[in-house]
Each structure stands twice: as C-alpha cells, then as structure tokens.
Design a protein around this motif. Structure first.
Motif, PDB file in Angstrom:
ATOM      1  N   VAL A  23       0.871  -1.165   0.000  1.00 19.81           N
ATOM      2  CA  VAL A  23       0.000   0.000   0.000  1.00 19.81           C
ATOM      3  C   VAL A  23       0.915   1.223   0.000  1.00 19.81           C
ATOM      4  O   VAL A  23       1.875   1.286   0.775  1.00 19.81           O
ATOM      5  N   ALA A  39       1.013   2.404  -9.186  1.00 16.95           N
ATOM      6  CA  ALA A  39       0.021   1.343  -9.417  1.00 16.95           C
ATOM      7  C   ALA A  39       0.660   0.150 -10.109  1.00 16.95           C
ATOM      8  O   ALA A  39       0.315  -1.008  -9.827  1.00 16.95           O
ATOM      9  N   HIS A  47      -2.298  -1.466  -3.385  1.00 15.56           N
ATOM     10  CA  HIS A  47      -3.222  -0.339  -3.528  1.00 15.56           C
ATOM     11  C   HIS A  47      -2.487   0.986  -3.409  1.00 15.56           C
ATOM     12  O   HIS A  47      -1.552   1.123  -2.612  1.00 15.56           O
ATOM     13  N   TYR A  49      -3.217   5.136  -2.797  1.00 19.18           N
ATOM     14  CA  TYR A  49      -4.101   6.237  -2.438  1.00 19.18           C
ATOM     15  C   TYR A  49      -3.476   7.494  -3.037  1.00 19.18           C
ATOM     16  O   TYR A  49      -2.338   7.834  -2.708  1.00 19.18           O
ATOM     17  N   ASN A  72      -8.416   0.021 -10.986  1.00 19.56           N
ATOM     18  CA  ASN A  72      -8.899  -0.832  -9.895  1.00 19.56           C
ATOM     19  C   ASN A  72      -7.911  -0.932  -8.733  1.00 19.56           C
ATOM     20  O   ASN A  72      -8.248  -1.463  -7.681  1.00 19.56           O
ATOM     21  N   ARG A  73      -6.717  -0.426  -8.891  1.00 19.84           N
ATOM     22  CA  ARG A  73      -5.684  -0.492  -7.843  1.00 19.84           C
ATOM     23  C   ARG A  73      -5.543   0.818  -7.074  1.00 19.84           C
ATOM     24  O   ARG A  73      -4.685   0.932  -6.201  1.00 19.84           O
ATOM     25  N   VAL A  74      -6.347   1.812  -7.446  1.00 17.29           N
ATOM     26  CA  VAL A  74      -6.116   3.166  -6.948  1.00 17.29           C
ATOM     27  C   VAL A  74      -7.403   3.792  -6.422  1.00 17.29           C
ATOM     28  O   VAL A  74      -8.458   3.673  -7.041  1.00 17.29           O
ATOM     29  N   SER A  75      -7.289   4.469  -5.281  1.00 17.40           N
ATOM     30  CA  SER A  75      -8.343   5.362  -4.786  1.00 17.40           C
ATOM     31  C   SER A  75      -7.845   6.777  -5.030  1.00 17.40           C
ATOM     32  O   SER A  75      -6.835   7.191  -4.447  1.00 17.40           O
TER      33      SER A  75
END
Length: 189
Positions: A23, A39, A47, A49, A72-75
């Motif tokens: 992360v 990513a 993940h 952020y 899909n791997r990132v907020s």
C-alpha cells in the motif's frame, strides 16, 4: 552508472522500496504520472491512495489510470494530503510528493508548508520500517522557497536513529532546479 535526473532518481528510490502487494500514497496526484507508476509497482494485489485538492488533477489522474488499465488499484481522493490519516488506515511502504503546482494549471494553487508538514508527519506514522517518503521539491514559484525552507528545517530535525534523510540535487543548475528529499524510516517514531 550515470547520475540520474531528479525524476529518474525518485522512481529509482520507489522501485527499490515498493513491492507487489504493498500500500502506497501519492500525496500530490497532479497529472497522474506518479500514481500510474506506483500502481504498476504495487501490482494487482496492492493499492495506491492518490490525493489532490484540484478536480482537474483528480480527473486527469483517473483518465490516465483508465487508459493504462490500472484504475482498480487506486483510490483517487479529492482532498488535501494533510488528511491522509482519514483515508489510509494500514501501513504503507512508500509515499511521493511533487511540491509546487499542477503543471499546465493556475500557479496560484500551490502546496503549502503547513499542510505538507502535517502530511509528512502523518505519513511517517503510517510508514513501515524500511519504507520511504520521496519529496520532489519544486520551489521556483511564489511561496515555493518558504515551503522548501520549512520542509528542510522539519526533516533536518528528525531523529537520525529513526529516519535517514537524504537530499539529492544538482548544484550547478540555474533557475531553481528541483531536488529530492528522501526519508527512509529506520525505527518507529
């Protein structure tokens, strides 16, 4: 080995630190280049952020991630990096900042010392031992030198047994060349 340019060296430090499944945080998403790079490093099970205070940056980052199949791997979060602890609850292996302003946007919206220092402090508490925070410091704009000086003062006073602090720069370049400050966590603070 040749001397690496600042952005190459920032990526080298991240590559050397981040593993698949980790992360990580992009504290200044900007146009999404670092977010996409991170990513790729964290892989399918990791993940990222990514934070930015400008909708333009959030949109640009989301578009880049969609184009590269990494969304899909990132907020991607429309909020200041000083609020990282409200979103990130797990340990992180790395974080990156590009201090200054969003390239191609208004130069009035810049990173500020107070929020940057709070973000560094929060990220250091989330950072696992052996983890790295990389700050690419752009300071050739209004307010940039103040932020540079306050960041340098803050990191210079971190306990050396707990955090190793590196400054990487080319000292013969003109016009306020960017430089890197890298923080490697050695022990819990």
């Amino acid at each position: 080995m040749k001397l690496q340019r600042v952005l190459q060296y920032a990526q080298f430090l991240l590559q050397d630190t981040v593993e698949a499944g980790d992360v990580v945080v992009d504290a200044t998403a900007g146009n999404g280049y670092d977010t996409a790079f991170l990513a790729q490093l964290v892989g399918e099970h990791g993940h990222v952020y990514a934070f930015d205070v400008q909708q333009q940056a959030v949109d640009s980052t989301k578009n880049r991630l969609d184009e590269e199949g990494l969304a899909n791997r990132v907020s991607v979060i429309l909020d200041g990096h000083e609020n990282v602890a409200q979103y990130v609850k797990e340990s992180i292996s790395a974080a990156i900042f590009n201090l200054g302003y969003l390239p191609g946007s208004e130069h009035e919206i810049i990173t500020k010392p107070s929020t940057t220092l709070k973000a560094i402090e929060n990220l250091l508490s989330l950072l696992k031992v052996g983890g790295m925070i990389v700050l690419v410091v752009y300071y050739g704009h209004e307010g940039g030198k103040t932020e540079r000086d306050q960041v340098i003062e803050y990191v210079s006073n971190l306990p050396q047994k707990k955090v190793h602090v590196l400054r990487y720069e080319f000292i013969n370049q003109k016009n306020d060349p960017p430089f890197i400050i890298a923080l490697e966590k050695m022990k819990n603070l």
